[in-house]
Design a protein around this motif. Structure first.
Motif, PDB file in Angstrom:
ATOM      1  N   LYS A   1       0.566  -1.372  -0.139  1.00  0.00           N
ATOM      2  CA  LYS A   1      -0.176   0.012  -0.739  1.00  0.00           C
ATOM      3  C   LYS A   1       0.550   1.123   0.157  1.00  0.00           C
ATOM      4  O   LYS A   1       0.059   2.279  -0.432  1.00  0.00           O
ATOM      5  CB  LYS A   1      -1.236   0.365   1.562  1.00  0.00           C
ATOM      6  CG  LYS A   1      -1.896  -1.033   0.884  1.00  0.00           C
ATOM      7  CD  LYS A   1      -2.568  -1.075   2.043  1.00  0.00           C
ATOM      8  CE  LYS A   1      -4.463  -2.456   0.871  1.00  0.00           C
ATOM      9  NZ  LYS A   1      -3.769  -3.463   2.015  1.00  0.00           N
TER      10      LYS A   1
ATOM     11  N   HIS B   1       0.190 -12.945   3.634  1.00  0.00           N
ATOM     12  CA  HIS B   1      -0.678 -13.159   2.262  1.00  0.00           C
ATOM     13  C   HIS B   1      -0.234 -13.451   1.373  1.00  0.00           C
ATOM     14  O   HIS B   1      -1.263 -13.761   0.048  1.00  0.00           O
ATOM     15  CB  HIS B   1      -1.086 -11.231   2.304  1.00  0.00           C
ATOM     16  CG  HIS B   1      -1.348 -11.163   3.760  1.00  0.00           C
ATOM     17  ND1 HIS B   1      -0.264 -10.405   4.766  1.00  0.00           N
ATOM     18  CD2 HIS B   1      -3.137 -10.402   3.718  1.00  0.00           C
ATOM     19  CE1 HIS B   1      -1.355 -10.235   5.228  1.00  0.00           C
ATOM     20  NE2 HIS B   1      -2.752  -9.985   5.277  1.00  0.00           N
TER      21      HIS B   1
ATOM     22  N   ASP C   1      -3.313  -3.021   7.355  1.00  0.00           N
ATOM     23  CA  ASP C   1      -2.103  -2.108   6.543  1.00  0.00           C
ATOM     24  C   ASP C   1      -2.403  -0.690   5.695  1.00  0.00           C
ATOM     25  O   ASP C   1      -1.712  -0.162   5.605  1.00  0.00           O
ATOM     26  CB  ASP C   1      -1.663  -2.975   5.315  1.00  0.00           C
ATOM     27  CG  ASP C   1      -0.745  -4.336   5.984  1.00  0.00           C
ATOM     28  OD1 ASP C   1      -0.143  -4.378   6.782  1.00  0.00           O
ATOM     29  OD2 ASP C   1      -0.550  -5.391   5.053  1.00  0.00           O
TER      30      ASP C   1
HETATM   31  C1  LIG Z   1      -4.202  -5.071   1.664  1.00  0.00           C
HETATM   32  C2  LIG Z   1      -3.517  -5.782   1.257  1.00  0.00           C
HETATM   33  C3  LIG Z   1      -3.380  -6.519   0.750  1.00  0.00           C
HETATM   34  C4  LIG Z   1      -5.300  -6.328  -0.188  1.00  0.00           C
HETATM   35  O1  LIG Z   1      -5.335  -5.699  -0.917  1.00  0.00           O
HETATM   36  P1  LIG Z   1      -6.368  -5.417  -1.669  1.00  0.00           P
HETATM   37  O2  LIG Z   1      -6.362  -4.264  -2.513  1.00  0.00           O
HETATM   38  O3  LIG Z   1      -8.137  -5.129  -0.566  1.00  0.00           O
HETATM   39  O4  LIG Z   1      -7.222  -6.051  -2.634  1.00  0.00           O
HETATM   40  C5  LIG Z   1      -2.923  -7.843   0.301  1.00  0.00           C
HETATM   41  N1  LIG Z   1      -1.994  -8.168   1.494  1.00  0.00           N
HETATM   42  C6  LIG Z   1      -1.991  -7.016   1.660  1.00  0.00           C
HETATM   43  C7  LIG Z   1      -0.203  -7.589   2.671  1.00  0.00           C
HETATM   44  C8  LIG Z   1      -2.660  -6.327   2.282  1.00  0.00           C
HETATM   45  O5  LIG Z   1      -1.497  -5.150   2.698  1.00  0.00           O
END
Ligand SMILES: *Cc1c(COP(=O)(O)O)cnc(C)c1O
Length: 455
Positions: free
Chosen positions: A113, A384, A144
Motif C-alpha cells: 500500500k 498474504h 496495512d
Molecule cells: C491490503 C492488503 C491486501 C489486499 O489488497 P486489496 O487491494 O484490498 O485487494 C493483501 N495483502 C496485504 C499485505 C495487504 O496489506
C-alpha cells in the motif's frame, strides 16, 4: 482528463478534485471519463523507463493528473519513492523458469500500500499548499492501509489523519506502525468490532455533507482514485521487465481483499497493455473466489485469519469492476448496488471470465505453503503472499505479487519454518510508546473525536 462517478450523479471533476473528494457525493467511486488507449509508441516510451520506477510512474500518471503541471507532478512522484529501501523500488525476483515474485514491500510500512499512499500523501501536501487549506484524512483499515496512510502523511503540515482499526485484530506490529509514530498529526483509533463495522461507521460520517465540508474530510481507504492509478504502475513495470517469452502468457497472481490491487492491473490491461490474465487469490474470506468461480457475489461473515489484511467480506472496489462489467451504465450500477445493499447478493450475468481466475486458501494451509516455498526456493513469503502460492498454474508463467514483508508476521513464519525474519524498521518501533484511542464504532463518537482534534 476528467473523472466521473460510477453512479453517474456527480458532475465530472478534475484529477485533484476527485482525489481530494475520495468517495463521490452520490455514493459512487471516481473513474476516468475515458481510459487512455496506449499505442505501440507509448508502450515503447514506457519500455525505455522500465528500470526507472519513478520515471515510469510519472510517464504513466501524466496521462491522468492533467491538472497538475508536469514538473510538479514529476517532483511529487520522485519524492514519493525516495522513502523506499531498495533502488529497484519493486524488485522482480525469478524463483524458477516460469515463476516470478514482484516484491512490493520495500516501502516505509513494508507492504504494497505504500506504493499508492506515499504518492497520495504528497498529493495532499501539494493541494494544501496550492489551496491554502488544511485537510483531515479519515480511513478504516484491517491493518496495512492504515499504517501506509499514516506514513504517507506523517508530520506533513496542514494535515491530520484519523485511522479506525478493529482493536486486537491487526497484527501487533501493524498496530505499532500506526500507534508508535510519535507524530502529532496522527490518531490511531481502536474500535470495538470488525473492519466492516469500522467501514460502515465511516460511510455514515462521510454521508454527513455538512460535517465533511466543514472539516475538509478526505477518505484514504482503498477507494481513492489516486491509489488505483498509482498501483497500475507496478504491474506495468513488472510486465516490462519480464523476459520476452513470459510477457504474452504470464498471469499476475494477486493476494486480494478489497479488490483494489487487482483492479489496478485489470484497468491497465483495458488501457492496452497486453497482460494475459489475473488470478484473484483469497484467504478463507472468499467472497471474490466465489464470485469468480460461480458468478455469485454474496456477503458472508468475516472469519479472522492469518492474512488479516484480506479479512473483508464486502469489497469496496467491486463497484468499479461492476461499472465496467455493466458497460458503464450508471443507472444499472445504482440499481445493482441498491439491490446488493438490501439482499447482500448479486448474480453476474456477464464479466471478463477470460481474464480472471481465482484461488482460495484456508488458514490451516498457510503455514504449510510458507514451508514449501521456503524448502523449494529458499524464499520466505508472508501469510498474504502465501495465499497466492496455492494452486499456481502449470501451463503458464506466474508473477506472484508479494504484498507484505514476512518480517511483519513473525509468529506465523516461526510456526512454519522455525525462524523469525526481522527488519530494522520494525525493531525501532518496538522501543517506542504506543498511543491509541479506544472508541466505539459509532458515527457520533467518531465525529466528536474529529471535532476535538482536526486541523
Ligand atoms: C491490503 C492488503 C491486501 C489486499 O489488497 P486489496 O487491494 O484490498 O485487494 C493483501 N495483502 C496485504 C499485505 C495487504 O496489506
Amino acid at each position: 482528463m476528467r473523472y466521473t462517478s460510477t453512479r453517474g450523479q456527480t458532475p465530472a471533476l478534475s484529477f485533484s478534485d476527485a482525489v481530494a473528494t475520495g468517495l463521490a457525493p452520490d455514493g459512487g467511486l471516481f473513474l476516468p471519463e475515458t481510459l487512455p488507449a496506449f499505442d505501440a509508441a507509448q508502450l515503447a516510451r514506457f519500455d525505455a523507463l522500465k528500470n526507472d520506477y519513478a520515471g515510469l510512474c510519472f510517464e504513466f500518471l501524466r496521462h491522468f493528473a492533467t491538472d497538475i503541471p508536469e514538473e510538479t507532478l514529476r517532483a511529487i512522484i520522485a519524492k514519493s519513492y525516495t522513502t523506499f529501501s531498495v533502488p529497484e523500488i519493486a524488485p522482480l525476483k525469478q524463483l524458477s523458469p516460469d515463476l516470478f515474485v514482484l516484491e512490493l514491500f520495500h516501502g516505509p510500512t513494508l507492504a504494497f500500500k505504500d506504493f499508492a499512499l506515499q504518492v497520495l500523501g504528497n498529493l495532499y501536501e501539494h493541494q494544501c499548499r496550492v489551496r491554502g487549506e488544511s485537510i483531515n484524512v479519515l480511513g478504516a483499515t484491517s491493518g496495512d492501509t492504515g499504517s501506509a496512510a499514516i506514513h504517507g502523511l506523517l508530520g506533513k503540515p496542514g494535515t491530520a489523519i484519523f485511522i479506525l482499526y478493529p482493536d486486537g485484530r491487526t497484527s501487533p506490529l501493524q498496530e505499532r506502525q500506526m500507534a508508535c509514530t510519535g507524530a502529532k498529526n496522527v490518531f490511531a483509533l481502536a474500535i470495538d468490532g470488525t473492519f466492516d463495522d469500522a467501514q460502515s461507521a465511516l460511510k455514515d460520517v462521510f454521508g454527513d455533507q455538512e460535517f465533511r465540508t466543514r472539516y475538509h474530510l478526505s477518505a484514504v481507504n482503498s477507494i481513492n482514485l489516486a491509489r488505483v492509478l498509482a498501483q497500475c504502475v507496478y504491474y506495468l513495470s513488472a510486465w516490462l521487465r519480464l523476459p520476452e517469452g513470459a510477457r504474452a502468457s504470464a498471469e499476475f497472481v494477486v493476494p486480494t481483499g478489497n479488490f483494489g490491487n487487482v483492479l489496478a492491473g485489470w484497468m491497465l490491461q483495458k488501457m492496452g497493455v497486453p497482460i494475459r490474465g489475473f488470478k484473484v487469490a483469497t484467504n478463507q474470506n472468499d467472497i471474490l473466489h466465489r464470485l469468480f468461480t460461480t458468478g455469485e457475489y454474496s456477503v458472508a461473515d468475516v472469519r479472522p485469519s492469518l492474512a488479516p489484511s484480506m479479512d473483508i467480506q464486502v469489497s469496496s472496489n467491486f463497484e468499479r469492476f461492476l461499472y465496467y462489467s455493466l458497460g458503464r451504465d450508471t443507472a444499472r450500477v445504482r440499481e445493482v448496488m441498491s439491490t446488493f445493499k438490501t439482499t447482500g447478493r448479486y448474480v453476474f450475468e456477464n464479466f471478463d471470465r477470460d481474464t480472471f481466475s481465482a484461488s482460495r486458501c484456508d488458514d490451516a494451509e498457510i503455514p504449510g505453503i510458507i514451508k514449501r516455498v521456503y524448502q523449494d526456493f529458499g524464499y520466505i513469503v508472508d501469510p498474504h503472499t502465501a495465499c497466492a502460492f496455492k494452486d499456481l498454474s502449470r501451463d503458464r508463467a506466474s508473477v506472484v505479487l508479494a504484498t507484505a514483508s514476512p518480517a511483519k508476521f513473525p509468529d506465523t513464519i516461526r510456526e512454519a519454518i522455525g525462524m523469525e525474519p526481522t527488519d530494522p524498521a520494525l525493531e525501532i518501533l518496538k522501543a517506542r510508546p504506543l498511543v491509541k484511542h479506544k472508541i466505539n464504532a459509532d458515527p457520533a463518537a467518531i465525529k466528536a473525536f474529529i471535532t476535538a482534534n482536526a486541523v
